[in-house]
Structures are given as C-alpha cells and as structure tokens.
Design an enzyme around this catalytic site. Structure first.
Site, mmCIF file in Angstrom:
data_model
loop_
_atom_site.group_PDB
_atom_site.id
_atom_site.type_symbol
_atom_site.label_atom_id
_atom_site.label_comp_id
_atom_site.label_asym_id
_atom_site.label_seq_id
_atom_site.Cartn_x
_atom_site.Cartn_y
_atom_site.Cartn_z
ATOM 1 N N SER A 227 0.865 -1.177 0.000
ATOM 2 C CA SER A 227 0.000 0.000 0.000
ATOM 3 C C SER A 227 0.905 1.231 0.000
ATOM 4 C CB SER A 227 -0.851 -0.004 1.283
ATOM 5 O OG SER A 227 -1.458 1.259 1.495
ATOM 6 N N TYR B 265 -1.943 -0.425 10.592
ATOM 7 C CA TYR B 265 -1.928 -0.795 9.164
ATOM 8 C C TYR B 265 -0.636 -0.300 8.495
ATOM 9 C CZ TYR B 265 -3.723 -1.176 4.334
ATOM 10 O OH TYR B 265 -3.908 -1.503 3.011
HETATM 11 P P1 NAD Z 1 -11.216 -6.574 0.759
HETATM 12 O O1 NAD Z 1 -11.508 -6.484 2.206
HETATM 13 O O2 NAD Z 1 -12.207 -6.073 -0.202
HETATM 14 O O3 NAD Z 1 -10.818 -8.073 0.378
HETATM 15 C C1 NAD Z 1 -9.868 -8.741 1.164
HETATM 16 C C2 NAD Z 1 -10.004 -10.214 0.979
HETATM 17 O O4 NAD Z 1 -9.054 -10.837 1.861
HETATM 18 C C3 NAD Z 1 -11.376 -10.767 1.345
HETATM 19 O O5 NAD Z 1 -11.713 -11.770 0.402
HETATM 20 C C4 NAD Z 1 -11.144 -11.388 2.723
HETATM 21 O O6 NAD Z 1 -12.016 -12.476 2.990
HETATM 22 C C5 NAD Z 1 -9.700 -11.845 2.598
HETATM 23 N N1 NAD Z 1 -9.064 -12.029 3.890
HETATM 24 C C6 NAD Z 1 -9.070 -11.190 4.946
HETATM 25 N N2 NAD Z 1 -8.392 -11.734 5.963
HETATM 26 C C7 NAD Z 1 -7.919 -12.914 5.530
HETATM 27 C C8 NAD Z 1 -7.168 -13.947 6.116
HETATM 28 N N3 NAD Z 1 -6.737 -13.866 7.387
HETATM 29 N N4 NAD Z 1 -6.869 -15.034 5.384
HETATM 30 C C9 NAD Z 1 -7.298 -15.145 4.104
HETATM 31 N N5 NAD Z 1 -8.044 -14.218 3.502
HETATM 32 C C10 NAD Z 1 -8.346 -13.105 4.202
HETATM 33 O O7 NAD Z 1 -9.817 -5.814 0.561
HETATM 34 P P2 NAD Z 1 -9.154 -5.118 -0.717
HETATM 35 O O8 NAD Z 1 -9.445 -3.684 -0.652
HETATM 36 O O9 NAD Z 1 -9.426 -5.874 -1.944
HETATM 37 O O10 NAD Z 1 -7.626 -5.275 -0.293
HETATM 38 C C11 NAD Z 1 -6.807 -6.319 -0.743
HETATM 39 C C12 NAD Z 1 -5.376 -5.995 -0.372
HETATM 40 O O11 NAD Z 1 -5.045 -4.728 -0.914
HETATM 41 C C13 NAD Z 1 -5.129 -5.897 1.119
HETATM 42 O O12 NAD Z 1 -3.861 -6.419 1.405
HETATM 43 C C14 NAD Z 1 -5.166 -4.415 1.376
HETATM 44 O O13 NAD Z 1 -4.436 -4.056 2.513
HETATM 45 C C15 NAD Z 1 -4.517 -3.913 0.111
HETATM 46 N N6 NAD Z 1 -4.819 -2.528 -0.204
HETATM 47 C C16 NAD Z 1 -6.119 -2.107 -0.292
HETATM 48 C C17 NAD Z 1 -6.365 -0.779 -0.571
HETATM 49 C C18 NAD Z 1 -7.774 -0.236 -0.656
HETATM 50 O O14 NAD Z 1 -7.938 0.976 -0.690
HETATM 51 N N7 NAD Z 1 -8.795 -1.061 -0.732
HETATM 52 C C19 NAD Z 1 -5.299 0.108 -0.780
HETATM 53 C C20 NAD Z 1 -4.007 -0.362 -0.697
HETATM 54 C C21 NAD Z 1 -3.765 -1.673 -0.412
#
Ligand code: NAD
Length: 258
Positions: free
Chosen positions: A142, A155
């Site tokens: 991120s 985070y």
């Molecule tokens: P989301 O919450 O929409 O999806 C996350 C997925 O991970 C879900 O399917 C959830 O069930 C799964 N998950 C959560 N905990 C878990 C675990 N312990 N074991 C296995 N699966 C697990 O999130 P997203 O926004 O798609 O984010 C995905 C990645 O991108 C994350 O690492 C997040 O930190 C990173 N990210 C997101 C953003 C944002 O703005 N959404 C920005 C930068 C980075």
C-alpha cells in the site's frame, strides 16, 4: 493476451476486491488460478464464474494467519494445478483508530493478516519455485507501506513490514529465478474502502459523498483507483521474459491518466 498460458497462480484474499480482480486478470492472461480466502463462499463464487468463462480455476479456504492452513493451501493448489508458479499475497485487512484506542488484539490481527500471512505464504511456495528455478511473488502492500497517515498506525506498520519483506526477499531471490515485487496502491474502490468510508460517516456524521471526498483529500488522491488497475500492475509483475522486474514497488496513486 495469453502470456501466462501454462502458468499457475495462487491469489490469497481472492474472494472480492483487488484479489478477485487479480484472479480475473491472471486468468485472462492465460494462467490457471487458485483463489484462496478465509471466506470460502466468496472464493467458490469467483472460481465458478471464471470456469464459466472458460478459465481453469480452483477455490480453497485458507486463513493466511494459520501456518497449517497455509501449508494445506500450498499442497491442495499443487495437487489441483501441478505446481505454483505465481503467488499473489493479497489477503489483508485494515482498521483506523487513534493510538490510544488500538487494542492489543487489533494490533496483532493487523500485523498477522498483512505481514505474517505474507511471510507464511511466501515460505510455503519458495522451495518449489527454487527447485524449478522460476517464480513470481507479488505482495499487495500500500502507499501506507511507504509513508504515514493519521489513525492508521497499525496498518501502516504492517504494510511497512510487507515492503521491507519484499525488499529483503528480492535480494534473497537473486540468482534463483524467482522475483519478488510489490504493488503499493492508494485508496482502491473495494469493499475494504467502503468499510473505511462507513467508519468516517459513523464518526463524523457526514454523507457518503463527503466522507469519500475527505478521504481522498487527506490521501492526496484525485479519485479512487479501480481494482482492475491494480490487477493489471500485478499481471505486469508476472512478466515471463527477461529481464523480469525484481524488488520493484509499483505505486498506484490515481495521479496517472487511467
Ligand atoms: P477486501 O476487504 O475487499 O478483500 C480482502 C479479501 O481478503 C477478502 O476476500 C477477505 O475475505 C480476505 N481475507 C481477509 N483476511 C484474511 C485472512 N486472514 N486469510 C485469508 N483471507 C483473508 O480488501 P481489498 O481492498 O481488496 O484489499 C486487498 C489488499 O489490498 C489488502 O492487502 C489491502 O491491505 C490492500 N490494499 C487495499 C487498498 C484499498 O484501498 N482497498 C489500498 C491499498 C492496499
């Protein structure tokens, strides 16, 4: 485009958001994919939809914070696909709280899912990739892994750990045929961001539109990034030919033209 035909990929947290988009993009690039998540229903649906579109896809339940579940995932994915060529360490979670309100449990959970999960999954696929002298590992970090932000210290610390791990593993990968890279998105249009917006609305009494505007302003982002944009960056880091990028941190901040 079928650069990845014949290659097989595991995507953690692949049930929704960035992980589901990455599964689609990798499948469209020709890879066989295994989507894994703590939430089995979500990954079963993603894999079923991919199969319906003619792709080869499998779904596995796995909590990336549990070492034995991660080992099971690696074994099951190898049984289904023959091997694991690509690992996308995407599973992650976030909370926001001022320092005085972060509980021990919250801190450990954020570190476990984002950082420890990335370590465990990488460790589980490393020996196989080393033996075949080919592998692509992409960590979903991120912009919080590169800078700081108010109320997201847990985070931010966890994503800095993911970035540090990426840098160190990229060094360890030199000469093995494996590459280790990370994508560093700003706020992406996913259910995770919807939850963040809902928290802002709850704490400030603002509308969804106002909450989103203040989130973007604080982040210096002109817009939310699309999950598909992050997915394309992930596919780019799977580049099959040489030279393949290694140790790169691809920033997606919405400031580009897409
Ligand atoms: P989301 O919450 O929409 O999806 C996350 C997925 O991970 C879900 O399917 C959830 O069930 C799964 N998950 C959560 N905990 C878990 C675990 N312990 N074991 C296995 N699966 C697990 O999130 P997203 O926004 O798609 O984010 C995905 C990645 O991108 C994350 O690492 C997040 O930190 C990173 N990210 C997101 C953003 C944002 O703005 N959404 C920005 C930068 C980075």
């Amino acid at each position: 485009m079928s650069e990845l035909a014949g290659y097989s990929a595991v995507i953690t947290g692949g049930g929704r958001g960035i992980g589901a988009a990455a599964a689609v993009a990798l499948a469209e690039a020709g890879a066989t994919v295994s989507v894994a998540s703590r939430n089995e229903g979500q990954v079963v649906d993603v894999a079923a939809e991919l199969r319906q579109q003619g792709h080869e896809a499998f779904a596995f339940r796995c909590d990336v914070t549990e070492p034995y579940q991660v080992r099971d995932l690696a074994l099951s994915a190898i049984e289904a696909m023959g091997r694991i060529d690509i690992l996308v360490n995407n599973a992650g979670t976030a909370t926001s709280n001022p320092i005085t309100r972060i509980t021990d449990a919250e801190w450990h959970h954020i570190m476990d899912v984002n950082a420890t999960g990335t370590f465990l999954c990488t460790q589980a696929v490393w020996a196989g990739m080393s033996e075949r002298r080919w592998g692509r590992i992409i960590n979903v970090a991120s912009v919080a892994g590169l800078g700081g932000g108010k109320y997201i210290s847990a985070y931010t610390a966890a994503k800095h750990a993911v970035v540090g791990f990426t840098r160190a593993m990229a060094e360890e990968a030199v000469g093995t045929g494996i590459t280790v890279n990370a994508v560093c998105p700003g706020y992406v249009d996913t259910p995770l961001t919807d939850e963040t917006i809902a928290r802002i609305m709850h704490h400030t009494g603002t509308s969804k539109h106002e909450a989103l505007a203040s989130l973007l302003e604080q982040a210096g982002q002109p817009r939310l990034i699309r999950a598909a944009e992050v997915a394309q960056a992930i596919v780019g880091l799977c580049h099959v030919g040489v030279p393949a990028p290694n140790g790169e941190l691809v920033v997606l901040d919405g400031l580009g033209s897409q």
